[in-house]
Design a protein around this motif. Structure first.
Motif, short mmCIF file in Angstrom:
data_model
loop_
_atom_site.label_atom_id
_atom_site.label_comp_id
_atom_site.label_asym_id
_atom_site.label_seq_id
_atom_site.Cartn_x
_atom_site.Cartn_y
_atom_site.Cartn_z
N MET A 90 -17.30 21.31 -15.68
CA MET A 90 -16.36 21.08 -14.58
C MET A 90 -17.12 20.90 -13.26
N GLU A 91 -18.19 21.62 -13.08
CA GLU A 91 -19.01 21.43 -11.87
C GLU A 91 -19.64 20.05 -11.88
N ARG A 92 -20.17 19.63 -13.02
CA ARG A 92 -20.75 18.27 -13.12
C ARG A 92 -19.67 17.22 -12.87
N TRP A 93 -18.45 17.46 -13.36
CA TRP A 93 -17.36 16.52 -13.14
C TRP A 93 -17.04 16.41 -11.64
N ARG A 94 -16.98 17.54 -10.94
CA ARG A 94 -16.68 17.49 -9.49
C ARG A 94 -17.69 16.61 -8.77
N TYR A 149 -8.55 18.15 -15.08
CA TYR A 149 -9.31 19.27 -14.54
C TYR A 149 -8.45 20.53 -14.56
N GLU A 150 -7.22 20.40 -14.05
CA GLU A 150 -6.31 21.55 -14.01
C GLU A 150 -6.00 22.06 -15.42
N ALA A 151 -5.77 21.16 -16.34
CA ALA A 151 -5.44 21.56 -17.71
C ALA A 151 -6.60 22.31 -18.35
N LEU A 152 -7.82 21.80 -18.15
CA LEU A 152 -8.99 22.48 -18.73
C LEU A 152 -9.23 23.82 -18.05
N THR A 153 -9.03 23.87 -16.74
CA THR A 153 -9.22 25.13 -16.02
C THR A 153 -8.23 26.16 -16.54
N ASN A 154 -7.00 25.74 -16.82
CA ASN A 154 -6.00 26.64 -17.39
C ASN A 154 -6.46 27.13 -18.76
N ARG A 155 -7.06 26.26 -19.55
CA ARG A 155 -7.56 26.65 -20.88
C ARG A 155 -8.68 27.68 -20.75
N GLU A 156 -9.44 27.58 -19.68
CA GLU A 156 -10.52 28.53 -19.45
C GLU A 156 -9.98 29.96 -19.36
N ALA A 157 -8.83 30.13 -18.71
CA ALA A 157 -8.22 31.46 -18.61
C ALA A 157 -7.80 31.95 -20.00
N GLN A 159 4.19 24.30 -17.27
CA GLN A 159 3.53 25.52 -17.75
C GLN A 159 2.07 25.25 -18.11
N GLN A 160 1.78 24.02 -18.54
CA GLN A 160 0.42 23.64 -18.91
C GLN A 160 -0.37 23.12 -17.70
N HIS A 161 0.24 23.14 -16.53
CA HIS A 161 -0.39 22.65 -15.29
C HIS A 161 -0.74 21.17 -15.37
N MET A 162 0.08 20.42 -16.07
CA MET A 162 -0.18 18.99 -16.21
C MET A 162 0.71 18.16 -15.28
N SER A 201 17.01 15.73 -0.11
CA SER A 201 17.76 15.57 -1.35
C SER A 201 17.61 16.81 -2.21
N ARG A 202 18.52 16.97 -3.15
CA ARG A 202 18.38 18.06 -4.10
C ARG A 202 17.65 17.60 -5.35
N ARG A 203 17.36 16.30 -5.38
CA ARG A 203 16.68 15.73 -6.55
C ARG A 203 15.20 16.12 -6.56
N GLU A 204 14.70 16.35 -7.75
CA GLU A 204 13.28 16.66 -7.91
C GLU A 204 12.55 15.46 -8.47
N ARG A 205 11.31 15.32 -8.06
CA ARG A 205 10.41 14.33 -8.64
C ARG A 205 9.35 15.11 -9.39
N TYR A 206 8.88 14.51 -10.45
CA TYR A 206 7.84 15.12 -11.25
C TYR A 206 6.59 14.30 -11.07
N ARG A 207 5.48 14.97 -10.76
CA ARG A 207 4.25 14.28 -10.40
C ARG A 207 3.10 14.70 -11.29
N VAL A 208 2.33 13.70 -11.68
CA VAL A 208 1.07 13.94 -12.36
C VAL A 208 -0.01 13.66 -11.31
N HIS A 209 -0.98 14.53 -11.22
CA HIS A 209 -2.02 14.38 -10.20
C HIS A 209 -3.28 13.77 -10.80
N SER A 210 -4.10 13.22 -9.94
CA SER A 210 -5.32 12.58 -10.44
C SER A 210 -6.26 13.60 -11.08
N ASN A 211 -6.11 14.86 -10.74
CA ASN A 211 -6.98 15.89 -11.31
C ASN A 211 -6.29 16.68 -12.41
N GLN A 212 -5.27 16.07 -13.08
CA GLN A 212 -4.51 16.81 -14.08
C GLN A 212 -5.38 17.31 -15.23
#
Length: 168
Positions: free
Chosen positions: A154-158, A102-110, A77-80, A89-100
């Protein structure tokens, strides 16, 4: 898959890794994150693949599948983190991305945009010339400022990320 195998044969000290996970999770908790999501996030972040199953997370953290499930729901829910189905398989994997982050802050922007809208309504309903209205106006101005700074940052970070790590 074990961390030793993940790391291409380099052996890690499991106690040292566990100490990092718990220490970083404690820092996240101190910053306001719930304890179990903080532990799951730190465990994912410290895995070379950035991806673990519920069973692997449970084993690593010595917690129940239900605890992992609740933590992953919150982190999603936090986009992390994201959920990925293992092929065949029916198994799920949970992944953290290298831009997590960025995504979390972008979500906070909303969220900031929604707060700004609510504060504008507050100023209008209280009256900009009342003490409460002025306080509300200053709060609104602060969030508008922060919103603009996050966008510019965020633009400077990109640009910086591309320079340091190459294109995503």
């Amino acid at each position: 898959m074990s961390e030793a195998a993940e790391a291409g044969g380099a052996v890690r000290d499991p106690e040292s890794v566990s100490k990092f996970v718990e220490g970083f999770a404690a820092q996240l908790v101190e910053a306001g994150m719930q304890r179990m999501p903080a532990r799951v996030f730190a465990a994912l972040l410290s895995s070379d693949s950035g991806s673990l199953t519920s069973a692997e997370l449970g084993e690593c953290l010595q917690v129940s599948p239900a605890a992992v499930s609740g933590a992953v729901r919150y982190l999603s829910q936090q986009h992390m983190v994201s959920r990925e189905r293992e092929p065949g398989s029916r198994r799920e994997r949970y992944r953290v991305h290298s831009n997590q982050w960025y995504e979390a802050l972008t979500n906070r922007e909303a969220i900031l945009k929604r707060w700004e809208s609510a504060l504008r309504e507050g100023v209008a309903s209280l009256g900009a010339d009342t003490p409460a209205g002025r306080r509300m106006s200053e709060t609104l101005a602060f969030f508008e400022f922060v919103d603009g700074e996050i966008t510019a940052m965020m633009e400077r970070w990109r640009v910086h990320r591309e320079k340091v790590f190459g294109s995503p």
